[in-house]
Design a protein around this motif. Structure first.
Motif, PDB file in Angstrom:
ATOM      1  N   THR A 101       0.825  -1.212   0.000  1.00 28.22           N
ATOM      2  CA  THR A 101       0.000   0.000   0.000  1.00 28.22           C
ATOM      3  C   THR A 101       0.857   1.259   0.000  1.00 28.22           C
ATOM      4  N   LEU A 102       2.046   1.187   0.604  1.00 25.83           N
ATOM      5  CA  LEU A 102       2.927   2.359   0.620  1.00 25.83           C
ATOM      6  C   LEU A 102       3.350   2.747  -0.790  1.00 25.83           C
ATOM      7  N   GLU A 103       3.544   1.753  -1.648  1.00 21.91           N
ATOM      8  CA  GLU A 103       3.940   2.051  -3.031  1.00 21.91           C
ATOM      9  C   GLU A 103       2.937   2.979  -3.711  1.00 21.91           C
ATOM     10  N   LYS A 104       1.657   2.813  -3.413  1.00 23.80           N
ATOM     11  CA  LYS A 104       0.601   3.597  -4.072  1.00 23.80           C
ATOM     12  C   LYS A 104       0.129   4.782  -3.233  1.00 23.80           C
ATOM     13  N   ALA A 105       0.638   4.919  -2.014  1.00 24.02           N
ATOM     14  CA  ALA A 105       0.152   5.969  -1.106  1.00 24.02           C
ATOM     15  C   ALA A 105       0.537   7.349  -1.627  1.00 24.02           C
ATOM     16  N   ASP A 106      -0.369   8.305  -1.460  1.00 28.40           N
ATOM     17  CA  ASP A 106      -0.115   9.690  -1.850  1.00 28.40           C
ATOM     18  C   ASP A 106       0.281  10.473  -0.598  1.00 28.40           C
ATOM     19  N   LEU A 107       1.577  10.687  -0.425  1.00 27.04           N
ATOM     20  CA  LEU A 107       2.069  11.379   0.768  1.00 27.04           C
ATOM     21  C   LEU A 107       1.966  12.893   0.633  1.00 27.04           C
ATOM     22  N   ASP A 108       1.455  13.360  -0.503  1.00 22.75           N
ATOM     23  CA  ASP A 108       1.133  14.786  -0.669  1.00 22.75           C
ATOM     24  C   ASP A 108      -0.374  15.018  -0.530  1.00 22.75           C
ATOM     25  N   SER A 109      -1.066  14.003  -0.044  1.00 20.64           N
ATOM     26  CA  SER A 109      -2.517  14.059   0.075  1.00 20.64           C
ATOM     27  C   SER A 109      -2.956  15.124   1.076  1.00 20.64           C
ATOM     28  N   ASP A 110      -4.209  15.562   0.940  1.00 16.83           N
ATOM     29  CA  ASP A 110      -4.805  16.444   1.943  1.00 16.83           C
ATOM     30  C   ASP A 110      -5.217  15.678   3.201  1.00 16.83           C
ATOM     31  N   ASP A 111      -5.217  14.358   3.117  1.00 14.91           N
ATOM     32  CA  ASP A 111      -5.551  13.531   4.272  1.00 14.91           C
ATOM     33  C   ASP A 111      -4.451  13.719   5.324  1.00 14.91           C
ATOM     34  N   PRO A 112      -4.781  14.231   6.518  1.00 15.84           N
ATOM     35  CA  PRO A 112      -3.734  14.502   7.504  1.00 15.84           C
ATOM     36  C   PRO A 112      -3.007  13.252   7.990  1.00 15.84           C
ATOM     37  N   LEU A 113      -3.628  12.079   7.845  1.00 13.80           N
ATOM     38  CA  LEU A 113      -2.921  10.855   8.201  1.00 13.80           C
ATOM     39  C   LEU A 113      -1.760  10.592   7.248  1.00 13.80           C
ATOM     40  N   LEU A 114      -2.004  10.799   5.958  1.00 13.55           N
ATOM     41  CA  LEU A 114      -1.002  10.469   4.946  1.00 13.55           C
ATOM     42  C   LEU A 114      -0.049  11.619   4.646  1.00 13.55           C
ATOM     43  N   ARG A 115      -0.507  12.854   4.820  1.00 17.76           N
ATOM     44  CA  ARG A 115       0.303  14.002   4.433  1.00 17.76           C
ATOM     45  C   ARG A 115       1.659  13.979   5.126  1.00 17.76           C
ATOM     46  N   SER A 116       2.704  14.109   4.322  1.00 21.37           N
ATOM     47  CA  SER A 116       4.099  14.098   4.795  1.00 21.37           C
ATOM     48  C   SER A 116       4.469  12.797   5.494  1.00 21.37           C
ATOM     49  N   GLY A 117       3.669  11.743   5.269  1.00 22.28           N
ATOM     50  CA  GLY A 117       3.984  10.441   5.860  1.00 22.28           C
ATOM     51  C   GLY A 117       3.716  10.350   7.344  1.00 22.28           C
ATOM     52  N   PHE A 118       2.834  11.236   7.881  1.00 25.34           N
ATOM     53  CA  PHE A 118       2.630  11.279   9.334  1.00 25.34           C
ATOM     54  C   PHE A 118       2.338   9.907   9.925  1.00 25.34           C
ATOM     55  N   VAL A 119       1.390   9.150   9.338  1.00 24.81           N
ATOM     56  CA  VAL A 119       0.961   7.908   9.966  1.00 24.81           C
ATOM     57  C   VAL A 119       2.092   6.880   9.976  1.00 24.81           C
ATOM     58  N   TYR A 120       2.967   6.903   8.973  1.00 23.90           N
ATOM     59  CA  TYR A 120       4.117   5.996   8.958  1.00 23.90           C
ATOM     60  C   TYR A 120       5.127   6.393  10.038  1.00 23.90           C
ATOM     61  N   ARG A 168       3.811  18.658  11.480  1.00 23.31           N
ATOM     62  CA  ARG A 168       2.780  17.638  11.336  1.00 23.31           C
ATOM     63  C   ARG A 168       3.282  16.409  10.588  1.00 23.31           C
ATOM     64  N   ALA A 169       4.594  16.306  10.455  1.00 19.55           N
ATOM     65  CA  ALA A 169       5.163  15.101   9.864  1.00 19.55           C
ATOM     66  C   ALA A 169       5.569  14.108  10.958  1.00 19.55           C
ATOM     67  N   TRP A 170       6.248  14.589  12.004  1.00 24.85           N
ATOM     68  CA  TRP A 170       6.756  13.717  13.066  1.00 24.85           C
ATOM     69  C   TRP A 170       6.136  13.999  14.430  1.00 24.85           C
ATOM     70  N   ALA A 171       5.839  15.243  14.729  1.00 27.23           N
ATOM     71  CA  ALA A 171       5.362  15.591  16.068  1.00 27.23           C
ATOM     72  C   ALA A 171       3.995  14.969  16.337  1.00 27.23           C
ATOM     73  N   LEU A 172       3.790  14.534  17.572  1.00 30.58           N
ATOM     74  CA  LEU A 172       2.519  13.954  17.992  1.00 30.58           C
ATOM     75  C   LEU A 172       1.616  15.038  18.562  1.00 30.58           C
ATOM     76  N   ASP A 173       0.342  14.731  18.724  1.00 31.93           N
ATOM     77  CA  ASP A 173      -0.632  15.795  18.968  1.00 31.93           C
ATOM     78  C   ASP A 173      -0.324  16.647  20.194  1.00 31.93           C
ATOM     79  N   ASN A 174       0.215  16.053  21.263  1.00 34.59           N
ATOM     80  CA  ASN A 174       0.440  16.833  22.473  1.00 34.59           C
ATOM     81  C   ASN A 174       1.602  17.818  22.362  1.00 34.59           C
ATOM     82  N   GLU A 175       2.403  17.722  21.288  1.00 43.94           N
ATOM     83  CA  GLU A 175       3.504  18.666  21.071  1.00 43.94           C
ATOM     84  C   GLU A 175       3.044  19.953  20.398  1.00 43.94           C
ATOM     85  N   ARG A 176       1.814  19.964  19.898  1.00 43.82           N
ATOM     86  CA  ARG A 176       1.293  21.109  19.173  1.00 43.82           C
ATOM     87  C   ARG A 176       0.273  21.853  20.033  1.00 43.82           C
ATOM     88  N   ASN A 177       0.080  23.155  19.818  1.00 45.20           N
ATOM     89  CA  ASN A 177       0.678  23.990  18.783  1.00 45.20           C
ATOM     90  C   ASN A 177       1.851  24.770  19.357  1.00 45.20           C
TER      91      ASN A 177
END
Length: 438
Positions: free
Chosen positions: A114-133, A192-201
């Motif tokens: 699935t990573l091969e086809k994943a859009d890491l430039d997506s507007d989906d905040p899970l996928l954007r910049s590879g956050f979920v990975y 929003r690529a590496w930081a977890l929610d409690n580190e923001r804002n």
């Protein structure tokens, strides 16, 4: 604003594979009996952690990110930490080692497809910049450290790892303090690529000037506290802390014992050895750290003070991702003791190249550091991707830890990373440093 930034798919594949290799390396040589055992009521059986690593990866990298599932509801429920407290986990029908290996491998194969086809430039905040990975990488790294905590509680011969690096000698005697002038700094991050929610804002915080120990408190300094009656002086202790140490009959850090007067030894992964006077004290609760600080005529730093001392560059008026700058640490690179390579802390002051802009040493690696602060949300906090990661823990029951330990993997720590636990916890690879008002 500092950020570690997104990485390519090729790099992600390498990081995921290396993370799994490390998990399996840590489990190598652990007997079936020890994998299934609950070595302490506050820890899970190691085999639960292993299955949970795979199921969490399936949940987020397949089900949530791509709508794919391999497992039935029963497996998801079994490895859901919020459904089954630790005391229930030994009685669950957990996957045994061979079956868990097969399951984790099947999940990973599908993840890479699935990573091969994943859009890491997506507007989906899970996928954007590879956050979920990146979140999954950090999750596996956190469970690596949890496994090492569990192995440190094994009875008998215990877990006996071999050091993979030689630690440098310390060069800074304990007792020096650095001055951090008052003024605003930027706390937290908008990453929003590496930081977890409690580190923001990211938000501006005005911190009055203060003094901070240049290094964590050493074993020698803590032994002086014990010898001076620190554990018997009621005036030094928080009320709940006093009740706790009396109820649990605590008179020294966890794993310490005294074969003869003024001679402290420790049990480290099944080895009995003299306490290193120049090493940072480790395996102390928040209550013990707080009492020591009061004995020393100091106090614990607030979380904001800790982060300012670690991250702020007063010359440029900018924030650093790590105490020394923005370059990510690598195990054994001469700036921090991380990545479970030595399986112990280094003597304090051993990494002068890892100094913060204010000259504080060892703020990343060696030992987590207790702070005075409760776990609270930052302004504008939004739970993501689920409330149970941070939000349900906010409040006065949990104290903040910062900085990572020798057992923390490099991508699971940064100046903004926030860890938390109950103030009674001592199985953690945790110490502290003290502060004073300027």
């Amino acid at each position: 604003m500092e950020t570690r930034g997104a990485v390519s798919k090729e790099v992600l594949v390498g990081l995921l594979e290396e993370a799994r290799e490390r998990t399996r390396f840590l489990l190598k040589g652990i007997s079936r009996e020890d994998l299934l055992a609950q070595h302490d009521p506050i820890m899970s059986p190691p085999i639960w952690d292993y299955g949970h690593i795979g199921n969490y990866e399936e949940l987020w990298l397949l089900k949530e990110a791509h709508g794919r599932e391999l497992s039935d509801r029963e497996l998801y429920d079994m490895y859901d930490a919020s459904l089954h407290p630790r005391e229930e986990r030994p009685s669950l029908n957990l996957l045994m080692r061979d079956d868990a290996d097969v399951y984790l491998d099947a999940v990973r194969r599908t993840v890479l497809e699935t990573l091969e086809k994943a859009d890491l430039d997506s507007d989906d905040p899970l996928l954007r910049s590879g956050f979920v990975y990146n979140m999954i990488l950090q999750h596996e790294a956190q469970h690596n450290e949890t496994l090492l905590q569990t192995f440190g509680l094994m009875r008998g011969r215990g877990y006996r790892p071999e050091s993979l690096v030689e630690l440098p000698k310390g060069s800074t005697p304990y007792g020096e303090m650095v001055h951090v002038p008052g003024g605003e700094f930027v706390m937290g991050t908008d990453d929003r690529a590496w930081a977890l929610d409690n580190e923001r804002n990211a938000h501006a915080v005005d911190v009055p000037g203060f003094l901070l120990d240049k290094t964590p408190v050493t074993n020698a300094a803590y032994a002086a506290f014990i010898e001076d009656g620190g554990y018997t002086n009621r005036e030094l202790w928080d009320g709940a802390g006093w009740e706790y140490i009396k109820e649990e009959n605590i008179a020294a850090p966890k794993h310490w014992y005294q074969p003869e007067p003024h001679s402290w030894w420790t049990v480290r992964f099944g080895f009995d050895e003299p306490v290193d006077p120049n090493g940072p004290v480790v395996h102390v609760s928040w209550f013990e750290a707080d009492a020591y600080a009061r004995w020393a005529g100091k106090r614990l730093p607030t979380e904001a003070e800790w982060e300012k001392a670690a991250s702020w560059d007063p010359t440029t008026g900018t924030k650093r991702l790590y105490p020394w700058g923005d370059e990510a640490p690598r195990g054994g690179d001469g700036r921090a003791n991380l990545d479970a390579l030595a399986f112990r802390p280094a003597p304090v002051g051993a990494y002068p190249d890892g100094a913060s802009a204010y000259g504080a040493l060892g703020m990343v690696g060696d030992v987590w550091e207790w702070t005075a602060s409760d776990f609270r949300a930052y302004p504008g906090f939004e739970a993501f991707p689920y409330r149970e990661y941070s939000e349900v823990f906010f409040g006065p029951d949990f104290k903040m830890l910062r900085g990572g330990s020798w057992a923390t993997r490099p991508w699971a720590v940064r100046n903004t990373f926030r860890n938390w636990d109950y103030p009674i916890r001592r199985q953690l690879f945790v110490g502290f440093r003290c502060a004073k008002d300027a």
